[in-house]
Design an enzyme around this catalytic site. Structure first.
Site, PDB file in Angstrom:
ATOM      1  N   ASP A   1       8.006  -8.233  25.576  1.00  0.00           N
ATOM      2  CA  ASP A   1       8.762  -6.990  25.400  1.00  0.00           C
ATOM      3  C   ASP A   1       8.676  -6.496  23.951  1.00  0.00           C
ATOM      4  O   ASP A   1       8.120  -7.182  23.085  1.00  0.00           O
ATOM      5  CB  ASP A   1      10.229  -7.199  25.811  1.00  0.00           C
TER       6      ASP A   1
ATOM      7  N   ASP B   1       8.042 -12.835  24.633  1.00  0.00           N
ATOM      8  CA  ASP B   1       9.267 -12.533  25.390  1.00  0.00           C
ATOM      9  C   ASP B   1      10.482 -12.780  24.498  1.00  0.00           C
ATOM     10  O   ASP B   1      10.642 -13.879  23.965  1.00  0.00           O
ATOM     11  CB  ASP B   1       9.304 -13.437  26.631  1.00  0.00           C
TER      12      ASP B   1
ATOM     13  N   ASP C   1      -7.093   6.369  28.427  1.00  0.00           N
ATOM     14  CA  ASP C   1      -7.540   5.639  29.606  1.00  0.00           C
ATOM     15  C   ASP C   1      -8.537   6.481  30.421  1.00  0.00           C
ATOM     16  O   ASP C   1      -8.308   7.684  30.618  1.00  0.00           O
ATOM     17  CB  ASP C   1      -6.288   5.352  30.456  1.00  0.00           C
TER      18      ASP C   1
ATOM     19  N   ASP D   1      -1.222   3.986  24.311  1.00  0.00           N
ATOM     20  CA  ASP D   1      -2.234   4.075  25.355  1.00  0.00           C
ATOM     21  C   ASP D   1      -1.814   5.198  26.292  1.00  0.00           C
ATOM     22  O   ASP D   1      -0.762   5.120  26.933  1.00  0.00           O
ATOM     23  CB  ASP D   1      -2.242   2.721  26.098  1.00  0.00           C
TER      24      ASP D   1
ATOM     25  N   HIS E   1      -8.242  -6.073  27.954  1.00  0.00           N
ATOM     26  CA  HIS E   1      -7.407  -6.537  29.063  1.00  0.00           C
ATOM     27  C   HIS E   1      -8.086  -6.401  30.432  1.00  0.00           C
ATOM     28  O   HIS E   1      -7.456  -6.711  31.451  1.00  0.00           O
ATOM     29  CB  HIS E   1      -6.091  -5.758  29.045  1.00  0.00           C
ATOM     30  N   ASP E   2      -9.333  -5.910  30.466  1.00  0.00           N
ATOM     31  CA  ASP E   2     -10.057  -5.776  31.733  1.00  0.00           C
ATOM     32  C   ASP E   2     -11.252  -6.713  31.812  1.00  0.00           C
ATOM     33  O   ASP E   2     -11.957  -6.731  32.814  1.00  0.00           O
ATOM     34  CB  ASP E   2     -10.608  -4.341  31.890  1.00  0.00           C
TER      35      ASP E   2
ATOM     36  N   GLU F   1     -11.713   5.671  26.344  1.00  0.00           N
ATOM     37  CA  GLU F   1     -12.302   4.622  27.189  1.00  0.00           C
ATOM     38  C   GLU F   1     -13.284   5.292  28.146  1.00  0.00           C
ATOM     39  O   GLU F   1     -12.882   5.975  29.087  1.00  0.00           O
ATOM     40  CB  GLU F   1     -11.213   3.899  27.984  1.00  0.00           C
TER      41      GLU F   1
HETATM   42  C1  NOJ Z   1      -8.564   1.416  32.723  1.00  0.00           C
HETATM   43  C2  NOJ Z   1      -7.629   0.396  32.153  1.00  0.00           C
HETATM   44  O1  NOJ Z   1      -8.228  -0.266  31.093  1.00  0.00           O
HETATM   45  C3  NOJ Z   1      -7.249  -0.514  33.298  1.00  0.00           C
HETATM   46  O2  NOJ Z   1      -6.540  -1.634  32.854  1.00  0.00           O
HETATM   47  C4  NOJ Z   1      -6.442   0.276  34.287  1.00  0.00           C
HETATM   48  O3  NOJ Z   1      -6.160  -0.553  35.395  1.00  0.00           O
HETATM   49  C5  NOJ Z   1      -7.233   1.490  34.771  1.00  0.00           C
HETATM   50  N1  NOJ Z   1      -7.864   2.201  33.697  1.00  0.00           N
HETATM   51  C6  NOJ Z   1      -6.353   2.454  35.519  1.00  0.00           C
HETATM   52  O4  NOJ Z   1      -5.475   3.106  34.659  1.00  0.00           O
END
Ligand code: NOJ
Length: 564
Positions: A35, A27, A208, A104, A341-342, A275
């Site tokens: 940011d 930040d 994505d 992305d 991040h998932d 992805e």
């Molecule tokens: C996959 C992404 O990795 C995830 O973080 C996102 O919430 C979903 N696609 C929807 O865009």
């Protein structure tokens, strides 16, 4: 212009990628949210770490309901992250360091606040109506969804709109309506958006959920299956085999058209990484045909999520490498991804064991393929288990009423990440309050993980035995060693007692061997080939070579060069 290091292999096949989740990196404005200027202030760190390409999770304009994966304008920047001028500066600063930049791109859907969707839903006759997928409902005066299609996150993917008495399709969450790529105007607009960023110098895109672009036009129901949760190889889930909503045959034509857009740009060549949760066979199909032995005509790369939840042992990794080498021989190339991040962070899956994490890193940075490192992975940042009831993550919010025991069960099995906040906590820069992510008097958007006092960049920089220094050494070695970034790979015969994985990378005359002890026992190998020299060891301070035998401590990884 970024530096081309080795003319033999395209730059993106040799590169190492670092994923920045902008909201959590640094930040600079004092609002507790990361940011772009914050990221710029940390580019020296990333350069010094030795990564070559940086992928940014989206910072386009967005209401942030899914923290940027719900875009409301693909060509501008969300004010909390900065301005388009900041973004230009970011690209320029990265290129000035001889590094590359990946954005992305969420082609599948927009935010429901995107002006296109607001227009689209305003009336059935609006010119933007057909930019999204609208259908009449069935039965009882249209008050039932058009068919049985489930969203990726569970529940029906159809959402009713009272004003126009129709349903719209959303593959992910209800506020992320799918774009209709059967409308040529949509395709044109999104391809031009890609060109807009390529013209600004972006070197590649992470795409994505790119396997969900098209659905069956006739709206046929998806068949039943017994599977409840998807795996890394198979997206059947919620008792549905998603043949009509995922991996539709038209996706493959679309990918080739998209590839043609990328191929308009040659200096440097740009790349796409998709992805996709699928089998290796299907992933390879997404990469397209082998055109002339040096390139394909589909996606340049796909994530192979096979490695995400894999068991930590020699034979499983051996099988993975074997299958990657079977499907992804030149001009195809695999990727190595352990966190994002998932997902639950890798080190948390390894019981927070640093030795295991170093061994895992040695594999990731020496096997053939493009490694993707998630921010904080290089310092051994762990998942921070945050309560579902306070979730910022919309998936966490959706499932906030699930009983805790079930959450624990699912989390432990690694099959689902129900609260993705856990892996998105602020980057840990130093041992000060808020870990140097934002100033001490602020409340960061997510709580800093309590491990920040020991696990942080500042403390680890001065510890020669830290995981951070392990990454630095390996990244440097990989960059300087052609066999590691460009060599072929062959597995060495399995070791007698099974705990060791070893393979060889060869480039012209250079031969490099990688020895990884996945067992808890010290092990001595049989004769190593001619004149070995140790290039790297995860265990500092002792020579693992005794004459021509290699002595490996538990979880030790060693990289050797052989001289004939
Ligand atoms: C996959 C992404 O990795 C995830 O973080 C996102 O919430 C979903 N696609 C929807 O865009």
């Amino acid at each position: 212009m970024p530096i081309q290091t080795n003319p033999d292999l395209q730059w993106w096949k040799k590169t190492t990628v670092y994923q920045v989740y902008p909201r959590s990196f640094k930040d600079s404005t004092g609002n507790g949210i990361g940011d772009i200027l914050g990221i710029i202030s940390k580019l020296d760190y990333l350069q010094d770490l030795g990564v070559e390409t940086i992928w940014f999770s989206p910072f386009f304009s967005s209401p942030q309901a899914d923290h940027g994966y719900d875009v409301s304008d693909f060509r501008s920047i969300s004010p909390e992250y900065g301005t388009i001028a900041d973004c230009d500066k970011l690209i320029e600063n990265i290129h000035n360091r001889g590094m590359y930049v990946v954005f992305d791109m969420v082609l599948n859907h927009t935010s429901n606040q995107h002006p296109w969707f607001l227009e689209s839903k305003s009336s059935r006759n609006n010119p933007k109506r057909d930019w999204y997928i609208w259908r009449d409902g069935q039965k009882f005066g249209g008050k039932k969804p058009p068919n049985n299609w489930k969203a990726m996150v569970g529940g029906s993917g159809w959402h009713y709109d009272e004003l126009t008495d129709q349903w719209y399709w959303a593959q992910f969450l209800p506020f992320q309506p799918d774009l209709n790529y059967r409308n040529p105007k949509v395709k044109q607009e999104m391809f031009d958006t890609i060109r807009f960023w390529l013209d600004k110098g972006v070197d590649g895109f992470r795409l994505d959920i790119i396997n969900t672009i098209y659905e069956d036009e006739a709206l046929r129901n998806n068949p039943f299956t017994w599977r409840l949760f998807p795996s890394e190889e198979d997206d059947k889930s919620f008792f549905q085999n998603k043949i009509h909503t995922m991996n539709h045959p038209d996706n493959f034509t679309f990918i080739k058209e998209l590839r043609n857009v990328l191929d308009e740009y040659t200096d440097p060549e740009r790349f796409l990484v998709g992805e996709i949760t699928a089998s290796l066979e299907l992933l390879k199909r997404y990469c397209g045909d082998n055109v002339d032995g040096t390139k394909t005509n589909g996606l340049h790369l796909t994530f192979q999520f096979q490695s995400l939840n894999t068991k930590f042992n020699a034979s499983t990794f051996r099988n993975i490498i074997e299958s990657y080498e079977q499907y992804f021989t030149e001009p195809y190339i695999p990727t190595w991804v352990f966190s994002n991040h998932d997902q639950m962070r890798r080190i948390s899956k390894l019981g927070n064991n640093i030795d295991k994490a170093k061994l895992n890193t040695t594999l990731q940075l020496t096997a053939r393929g493009v490694p993707f490192i998630y921010y904080g992975e290089e310092i051994g940042m762990a998942n921070h288990r945050l309560p579902l009831k306070n979730a910022e993550d919309p998936i966490g919010q959706k499932y906030s009423r699930i009983p805790q025991f079930l959450v624990n069960l699912l989390t432990r099995s690694g099959s689902l990440s129900l609260n993705r906040d856990n892996c998105r906590t602020p980057m840990q820069w130093d041992p000060s309050l808020n870990a140097g992510f934002c100033s001490e008097e602020l409340k960061p958007w997510l709580p800093v993980s309590p491990c920040y006092q020991t696990i942080n960049v500042h403390s680890e920089e001065s510890d020669s035995n830290s995981i951070l220094n392990c990454y630095k050494t390996l990244l440097k070695l990989r960059k300087e060693t052609p066999a590691l970034h460009s060599g072929s790979l062959n597995l060495l015969p399995p070791f007698l007692f099974g705990g060791i994985l070893s393979f060889q990378r060869v480039y012209n005359e250079q031969v490099v061997q990688i020895w990884l002890n996945f067992s808890t026992k010290p092990t001595r190998t049989s004769e190593i080939g001619e004149n070995p020299r140790v290039l790297f060891s995860t265990v500092a301070g002792c020579n693992p070579l005794k004459d021509t035998l290699l002595h490996l401590e538990p979880y030790q990884g060693v990289v050797l060069e052989l001289f004939s």
